[in-house]
Design a protein around this motif. Sequence first.
Motif, PDB file in Angstrom:
ATOM      1  N   GLU A   1     -31.397 -37.448 -17.988  1.00 57.07           N
ATOM      2  CA  GLU A   1     -32.014 -38.228 -16.918  1.00 57.07           C
ATOM      3  C   GLU A   1     -32.569 -37.258 -15.834  1.00 57.07           C
ATOM      4  O   GLU A   1     -31.816 -36.345 -15.511  1.00 57.07           O
ATOM      5  CB  GLU A   1     -31.081 -39.197 -16.356  1.00 57.07           C
ATOM      6  CG  GLU A   1     -31.804 -40.300 -15.208  1.00 57.07           C
ATOM      7  CD  GLU A   1     -30.789 -41.175 -14.687  1.00 57.07           C
ATOM      8  OE1 GLU A   1     -31.164 -41.636 -13.502  1.00 57.07           O
ATOM      9  OE2 GLU A   1     -29.955 -41.376 -15.421  1.00 57.07           O
ATOM     10  N   TYR A   2     -33.765 -37.470 -15.606  1.00 55.60           N
ATOM     11  CA  TYR A   2     -34.377 -36.389 -14.804  1.00 55.60           C
ATOM     12  C   TYR A   2     -34.701 -37.441 -13.222  1.00 55.60           C
ATOM     13  O   TYR A   2     -35.069 -38.323 -13.345  1.00 55.60           O
ATOM     14  CB  TYR A   2     -35.875 -35.972 -15.179  1.00 55.60           C
ATOM     15  CG  TYR A   2     -35.635 -35.066 -16.484  1.00 55.60           C
ATOM     16  CD1 TYR A   2     -35.440 -33.712 -16.255  1.00 55.60           C
ATOM     17  CD2 TYR A   2     -35.991 -35.825 -17.536  1.00 55.60           C
ATOM     18  CE1 TYR A   2     -35.253 -32.832 -17.234  1.00 55.60           C
ATOM     19  CE2 TYR A   2     -35.578 -34.800 -18.846  1.00 55.60           C
ATOM     20  CZ  TYR A   2     -35.210 -33.473 -18.581  1.00 55.60           C
ATOM     21  OH  TYR A   2     -35.177 -32.582 -19.752  1.00 55.60           O
TER      22      TYR A   2
ATOM     23  N   VAL B   1     -47.079 -30.471  -5.668  1.00 57.05           N
ATOM     24  CA  VAL B   1     -46.464 -29.361  -6.292  1.00 57.05           C
ATOM     25  C   VAL B   1     -45.322 -29.466  -6.859  1.00 57.05           C
ATOM     26  O   VAL B   1     -44.873 -29.252  -8.045  1.00 57.05           O
ATOM     27  CB  VAL B   1     -46.598 -28.227  -5.408  1.00 57.05           C
ATOM     28  CG1 VAL B   1     -45.921 -27.074  -6.191  1.00 57.05           C
ATOM     29  CG2 VAL B   1     -47.927 -27.475  -4.766  1.00 57.05           C
ATOM     30  N   SER B   2     -44.192 -30.282  -6.061  1.00 58.36           N
ATOM     31  CA  SER B   2     -42.819 -30.689  -6.528  1.00 58.36           C
ATOM     32  C   SER B   2     -43.073 -31.613  -7.732  1.00 58.36           C
ATOM     33  O   SER B   2     -42.204 -31.211  -8.679  1.00 58.36           O
ATOM     34  CB  SER B   2     -42.266 -31.244  -5.376  1.00 58.36           C
ATOM     35  OG  SER B   2     -40.860 -31.830  -5.937  1.00 58.36           O
ATOM     36  N   ALA B   3     -44.048 -32.549  -7.768  1.00 56.88           N
ATOM     37  CA  ALA B   3     -43.890 -33.473  -8.875  1.00 56.88           C
ATOM     38  C   ALA B   3     -44.557 -32.886 -10.079  1.00 56.88           C
ATOM     39  O   ALA B   3     -44.037 -32.863 -11.393  1.00 56.88           O
ATOM     40  CB  ALA B   3     -45.128 -34.535  -8.640  1.00 56.88           C
ATOM     41  N   ILE B   4     -45.656 -31.710 -10.175  1.00 58.10           N
ATOM     42  CA  ILE B   4     -46.009 -30.890 -11.125  1.00 58.10           C
ATOM     43  C   ILE B   4     -45.002 -29.877 -11.600  1.00 58.10           C
ATOM     44  O   ILE B   4     -44.732 -30.066 -12.698  1.00 58.10           O
ATOM     45  CB  ILE B   4     -47.228 -30.252 -10.469  1.00 58.10           C
ATOM     46  CG1 ILE B   4     -48.502 -31.162 -10.315  1.00 58.10           C
ATOM     47  CG2 ILE B   4     -47.656 -29.355 -11.953  1.00 58.10           C
ATOM     48  CD1 ILE B   4     -49.567 -30.570 -10.077  1.00 58.10           C
ATOM     49  N   ASN B   5     -44.172 -29.467 -10.526  1.00 59.04           N
ATOM     50  CA  ASN B   5     -43.042 -28.751 -11.169  1.00 59.04           C
ATOM     51  C   ASN B   5     -41.932 -29.469 -11.976  1.00 59.04           C
ATOM     52  O   ASN B   5     -41.475 -28.883 -12.984  1.00 59.04           O
ATOM     53  CB  ASN B   5     -42.483 -28.085  -9.799  1.00 59.04           C
ATOM     54  CG  ASN B   5     -43.202 -26.694  -9.723  1.00 59.04           C
ATOM     55  OD1 ASN B   5     -44.077 -26.047 -10.540  1.00 59.04           O
ATOM     56  ND2 ASN B   5     -43.181 -26.233  -8.238  1.00 59.04           N
ATOM     57  N   ALA B   6     -41.579 -30.547 -11.736  1.00 56.39           N
ATOM     58  CA  ALA B   6     -40.768 -31.389 -12.244  1.00 56.39           C
ATOM     59  C   ALA B   6     -41.293 -31.771 -13.692  1.00 56.39           C
ATOM     60  O   ALA B   6     -40.444 -31.784 -14.564  1.00 56.39           O
ATOM     61  CB  ALA B   6     -40.435 -32.843 -11.437  1.00 56.39           C
ATOM     62  N   ALA B   7     -42.622 -32.178 -13.769  1.00 58.08           N
ATOM     63  CA  ALA B   7     -43.203 -32.222 -15.092  1.00 58.08           C
ATOM     64  C   ALA B   7     -43.004 -31.124 -15.857  1.00 58.08           C
ATOM     65  O   ALA B   7     -42.730 -31.389 -17.209  1.00 58.08           O
ATOM     66  CB  ALA B   7     -44.673 -32.851 -14.828  1.00 58.08           C
ATOM     67  N   ILE B   8     -43.319 -29.937 -15.468  1.00 55.04           N
ATOM     68  CA  ILE B   8     -43.122 -28.612 -16.289  1.00 55.04           C
ATOM     69  C   ILE B   8     -41.854 -28.451 -16.641  1.00 55.04           C
ATOM     70  O   ILE B   8     -41.661 -28.145 -17.977  1.00 55.04           O
ATOM     71  CB  ILE B   8     -43.598 -27.589 -15.272  1.00 55.04           C
ATOM     72  CG1 ILE B   8     -45.261 -27.440 -15.110  1.00 55.04           C
ATOM     73  CG2 ILE B   8     -43.463 -26.130 -15.980  1.00 55.04           C
ATOM     74  CD1 ILE B   8     -45.691 -26.447 -14.230  1.00 55.04           C
TER      75      ILE B   8
ATOM     76  N   ASN C   1     -40.549 -28.376 -20.521  1.00 51.78           N
ATOM     77  CA  ASN C   1     -40.020 -27.168 -21.230  1.00 51.78           C
ATOM     78  C   ASN C   1     -38.676 -27.558 -21.652  1.00 51.78           C
ATOM     79  O   ASN C   1     -38.370 -27.117 -22.910  1.00 51.78           O
ATOM     80  CB  ASN C   1     -39.712 -26.128 -20.190  1.00 51.78           C
ATOM     81  CG  ASN C   1     -41.088 -25.466 -19.776  1.00 51.78           C
ATOM     82  OD1 ASN C   1     -41.996 -25.254 -20.508  1.00 51.78           O
ATOM     83  ND2 ASN C   1     -41.285 -24.860 -18.394  1.00 51.78           N
ATOM     84  N   THR C   2     -37.920 -28.627 -21.199  1.00 53.17           N
ATOM     85  CA  THR C   2     -36.545 -28.900 -21.575  1.00 53.17           C
ATOM     86  C   THR C   2     -37.062 -29.912 -22.884  1.00 53.17           C
ATOM     87  O   THR C   2     -36.228 -29.648 -24.064  1.00 53.17           O
ATOM     88  CB  THR C   2     -35.844 -29.572 -20.986  1.00 53.17           C
ATOM     89  OG1 THR C   2     -35.872 -28.693 -19.477  1.00 53.17           O
ATOM     90  CG2 THR C   2     -34.468 -30.217 -21.181  1.00 53.17           C
ATOM     91  N   GLU C   3     -37.725 -30.885 -22.841  1.00 52.10           N
ATOM     92  CA  GLU C   3     -38.117 -31.911 -24.064  1.00 52.10           C
ATOM     93  C   GLU C   3     -38.813 -31.472 -25.059  1.00 52.10           C
ATOM     94  O   GLU C   3     -38.639 -31.852 -26.216  1.00 52.10           O
ATOM     95  CB  GLU C   3     -38.279 -33.119 -23.214  1.00 52.10           C
ATOM     96  CG  GLU C   3     -37.473 -33.641 -22.193  1.00 52.10           C
ATOM     97  CD  GLU C   3     -36.133 -34.344 -22.819  1.00 52.10           C
ATOM     98  OE1 GLU C   3     -35.884 -34.465 -23.911  1.00 52.10           O
ATOM     99  OE2 GLU C   3     -35.123 -34.088 -21.886  1.00 52.10           O
ATOM    100  N   VAL C   4     -40.127 -30.776 -24.735  1.00 51.25           N
ATOM    101  CA  VAL C   4     -40.868 -30.401 -25.949  1.00 51.25           C
ATOM    102  C   VAL C   4     -40.460 -28.951 -26.362  1.00 51.25           C
ATOM    103  O   VAL C   4     -40.760 -28.574 -27.438  1.00 51.25           O
ATOM    104  CB  VAL C   4     -42.350 -30.685 -25.374  1.00 51.25           C
ATOM    105  CG1 VAL C   4     -43.242 -30.353 -26.189  1.00 51.25           C
ATOM    106  CG2 VAL C   4     -42.483 -32.312 -24.997  1.00 51.25           C
TER     107      VAL C   4
END
Length: 613
Positions: free
Chosen positions: A178-179, A274-281, A285-288
Amino acid sequence: MDDKKKIPLNADEQALTEQETQAVEAAKEDAVAGADEAPAPKAKTGKAKKAAEPAGETADAPAEKAAKESEAAGDTQTEAEKKTYKAEKLPPKPPKSKEQLDWEAARREKFNHTVWQPILRPIVVLVVICLVTSLLLGLTNMVTEPIIAANTEAEANAARQALLPEADSFTELDLSQEYTNVSDIYAADNGAGWVVDASGKGYGGDVPVMVAFSPDGAIAGVTFLQNNETPGLGKKLETDKSFRAQFTGLPAEPISMGSIDKIASSTISTGAAVSAINAAIEAFNTEVQGASSGAMTPEEVRAYLLPGATLQAIVVPAGAEGVQPTAWRDDATGDIIAYGEAQGVHSTVVAAVAVDPDGAILNLWLDTSGETEGFGAPVQSDTAFIESFIGLTDPQQADNVAGGTLTSNAVKEAVANVLAVAPQLADAPADPAGGTENTGGDSSTSGTQTEGFPGGISSSAYVPYPGEGDTPLAGLSVAEVGEALLPGETLSRIIVGGPAGTSQHWVSDAGNYLIYGNAEGIGGHVAVAVAFDEDGAIVGILPDVSSETPDIGGLVPDDADFMDAFIGETDTEGIEPVAGATVTSEGIIDAVDNAVRAFSEVKNMPISGEVLR
């Protein structure tokens, strides 16, 4: 009868029985007396006799009737006596007086006017209305919910399709964890890429974003969904195409606030983006990619701070406030690494600091992951903020991160705690429990910090940039770069702990220097090999913009006016970026500036045994 048990009668029942018996006996006596007084009928024969038989029956009837009436009279008398008995026990209630009736009527009237009408009746009416309304809303929701959900999903799919036009359809992935700021990841069914739904905390609430990633792991596009930011300011996230475009092509690595062009007067909204994009990154990285943003070990952190050093664990003197109990020292150079701590807004901020024997900061690594999303948390990955500490002996002279002032001040306090104890660490005893370690070659770590490091730091999945370690710069090895910029000279590697923004440091047998600087471009890392004379003037540069857009940023090295502007300079002031390729050319300027700032430090550092001919 004699064998059956007789139930005795009580006094009242016995009295009633005697009265009934007497009544029956009296009735019989009256009937007999009447019969004696009546004349005997004459004998009849034939028809008369037959007619007389019914008459005889009729003649006997009065006696029987009288007996029955007498018996009934006895019964009536008994019921009356019972009622009289009960009446004596429970006397009848007296009739209500007029005053009593008037008082009761007035009380009912008062209740209607003081309790029912003003209080209870409205409550009952409201409850009934609420129940009916809730029922109607529930029925309406049952009908409309599937329709709304279908429309929402259709709009989301349209947005994903716009980010990845090559995709035919999408399937939602099952996330392994969960993120905090990531809700979903969708994969294109034809392999065209992935789209991550994320958000960041902005000025007016959550700032939702969709980030698309291409099959090679780069950001393919960004779109900001409807938000509640200030109209004309943070609200521009939804419509500002130039702001969104600067993220396209970037690798899936944490983005710092200092590396992007912000929306004017919207620092908080920009930070949320930027925080949202970093969360997506991180989730991508973890899931894909299968690479967690965590898992950087303490050894890797020390290798980043002082690459190529042989470190001995040392004991921090007792009473050193805000410093963790174990530090590290390179006995060959006198450089030390210590971990400072200070209280931030929501968490303990940790700063791993490399300090030279003169008390100047060589390098810095931060953990502010426990601070506020979009404000204090991104401080740890703000390259400009971290680099502002390099070379200082007073951390208060460093810059602050806009929107993260309190966390920035906590970082300065943690660094100051290390600098305060640094002189004592020069002669601190060894810590046998810690042992020694060799940090190897140049740094191979970068990115956001969360766990694995004392206090919780880690590194994201990392892709070496041009010129780092054995990675060629512009397709050339270090020896080939040296021959191009300092022909005929022999290069020896300089032992140096940093500085930030540089990766390799060489000195030639002629007293010239070769330093690799790096910075962020629009598509990834921009690296530049810069050759200096012994006075620090630039004698040649060789950029690597292989990560940039081929027809735009990739053409910057061919601009002779731009490239020649660096030659002979000792700084980068006054050098203008190339029109149409601003981000890439500014990246080159920043990389050269990093090399310029490192020159004064590396020129007095010892050299290793590694020599390039």
